[in-house]
Design an enzyme around this catalytic site. Sequence first.
Site, short mmCIF file in Angstrom:
data_model
loop_
_atom_site.label_atom_id
_atom_site.label_comp_id
_atom_site.label_asym_id
_atom_site.label_seq_id
_atom_site.Cartn_x
_atom_site.Cartn_y
_atom_site.Cartn_z
N ASP A 159 0.86 -1.18 0.00
CA ASP A 159 0.00 0.00 0.00
C ASP A 159 0.91 1.24 0.00
O ASP A 159 2.11 1.17 0.20
CB ASP A 159 -0.94 -0.04 1.22
N TRP A 160 0.29 2.38 -0.20
CA TRP A 160 0.99 3.67 -0.37
C TRP A 160 2.01 3.93 0.75
O TRP A 160 1.65 4.15 1.89
CB TRP A 160 -0.07 4.77 -0.36
#
Length: 728
Positions: free
Chosen positions: A285-286
């Site tokens: 994820d980011w």
Amino acid sequence: MKVFSLLIFIGLAHLSFAQPLYKDKKAPVESRIKDLIQRMTVEEKILQLNQYTFGENRNVNNIGKEMNELPAGIGSLIYFSADPVMRNRIQKKAMDSSRLGIPILFGFDVIHGFRTVYPISIAQACSWNPSLVTQNCRAAAKESVLSGVDWTFSPMIDVARDPRWGRVSEGYGEDPYTNAIFGVATVKGYQGASLSDSFSIAACLKHYVGYGLSEGGRDYHYSDVSAQSLWETYLPPYEACVKAGAATLMSAFNDISGVPATANHYTLTEILKQRWKHDGFVVADWNAVDQLVAQGVAKDRKEAGLKAFTAGVEMDMRDNIYRENFKQLIQEQKITMAQINDAVSRILRVKFGLGLFDQPYTAIVSEKDRYLQPYSVQLAADLAAESMVLLKNKNNTLPIGIGVKQVAVIGPMAKDKTNIIGSWSFNGHSADAQSIYEGLEHEFQGKASLNYAKGCAFDGQDEAGFDEAIAVASKSDVVIVCLGEEKTWSGENASRSTIALPAIQEKLVAALKKTGKQIVLVLSNGRPLELLRLEPLSDAIVEIWQPGIAGGDALAGILSGRINPSAKLAITFPLTTGQIPTYYDMRQSARPKEGLYQDIATEPLYWFGHGLSYANFSYAQPVASAIKVKKQGKVSVSVSVKNTSEVEGKETALWYISQPVASISRPMKELKFFEKKNLKAGEEATFTFEIVPTRDLSFTDANGNRHLEAGDYFIEVGKKKVKIELVD
Ligand code: GLC
């Protein structure tokens, strides 16, 4: 001799002018991958492991700087634009300027529609219509492809039981089976029959795993996931979707009981790759790789990259850690080329599967032909209508009778076109949305007059609008009060300490109640709400969630009776925030009649599965095809359901199983099947659950092993049970 030399020459000529195997679209994908891997340098392989982003640059004319900075051989790009021309310009750089011409994979968050925004995921689950969800996702995939997106970061299948956590809006509720069914339906919509179909996009299961347990509903926080609940509750949706062919997964932000999800070899490799044989890839994820430092398992970015990659995260989203550190980690022999080659192969497998090597560019279609096609808007309207839950209807307040000539439409949601499309609607336009008021105008044109007042804002203390609202209500026959949440109050990084609406909204309803008029409460929100004070003031309550661009007509159809509501809750509504967590498949208390709250009722306001209809459905006693069933056998349980009303309606039969005595304590009941049917007035239909004991009656232990035990089981549907006995 001359002939031999000639043959050698022709052979060599053929080889040198023939295209390399990886470019041969007729060659098997695995051969193409192997050929390409052999040709790639270490640097080219490392670039494939990175996902880059321009940020929210959406103007094709000013990407000069970013374009120059973009490494031609980058593996993937988070594509914030929706412009196929920009995409093709970026892709052309990759195809022409990189040595081997490996296409970029363009990813984006297409969560509940691209431009045609349909209901948020929690609402979709309340429809109990997975095939309609698949159709909506298929339409979204087409809009995505035509906008230059090959890969969506969806579905989110995180079982969630704490509505303080804003991301309950993005998943399919509190139940593992429901998340599995709707996750698979979504994957099928995006990926179609084949990833290589013209309008297929790759799915991404997220957030792997246990993110819904974020402590206190506080996003990004520690999640205490027991081994038992990991296997029993949080993994099943992922296993189902991996088996359905989901191309990718996204590793989560949360710390899984001391080992962050993005550095968790057990979940990312032992379970996902070794047990489930997943052959696609995992993207972090980011900045989740970088965040391993904050989570205290890496001393610096380099160690974070090593831990994430060796745990099983193939692609690094946005923080450039793999790109900056892997050459050195390989030289230090902390990462092997075998590991790199496996990771790159997984990414190439998705790119080949999507057909990107053979067709790297997007067809240029005008926006008019790309978006908001009538069929996709209709699908959004159908799903909105089937996802709105009639929670309360005292004395058949609804539908609004033909005698009603003056309808008051009051509240901050009444004319709203922004929040109604919900979070993660990046490419949605509020102007495309139909407000509740606009829907009512269409529906009641020529039948009743609408009297509008905003009454109050979503939050704050300003009661200046109350008098006007009271005046509007006083001159009307019925009062529709439209309340709810702003779209930023749910979704990512949207944790709230209470699930009650702001006091100003509750005060507005209390003031309107004093007019003595019937109150129809309409709620548009991204999470279950605390309705302890609002429920008694309301004669009817309709939960419309965030229905997307076509919610106005759908709700108006329900209020007028043109549409018979059929939705049921996929997540429990606690009576108050203090009851969290309360969910239907809890385990039994040691003292069922004690340990209750002293200050409030212990029962939630509305259980999972609650939802009213204008029709009445009467369930007979369910009947089993056998009372004694062998473990390896099968048994079917049927129930006759009659629509005893004068109106046609859709009914969903929710089938639960329970095993009151087992070697471990099991949830009081577990949903294992559901079926939705339309019944005409007076019509009787049979719903049947074909039980496969190994699938439907077994449970998983803390090591992921399934157990099926002899003994008594109850099969429940329509609040009625039948007992069967499983024998060896
Ligand atoms: C966000 C979200 C994730 C999303 C990703 C890319 O932080 O957690 O759901 O897909 O970043 O936008």
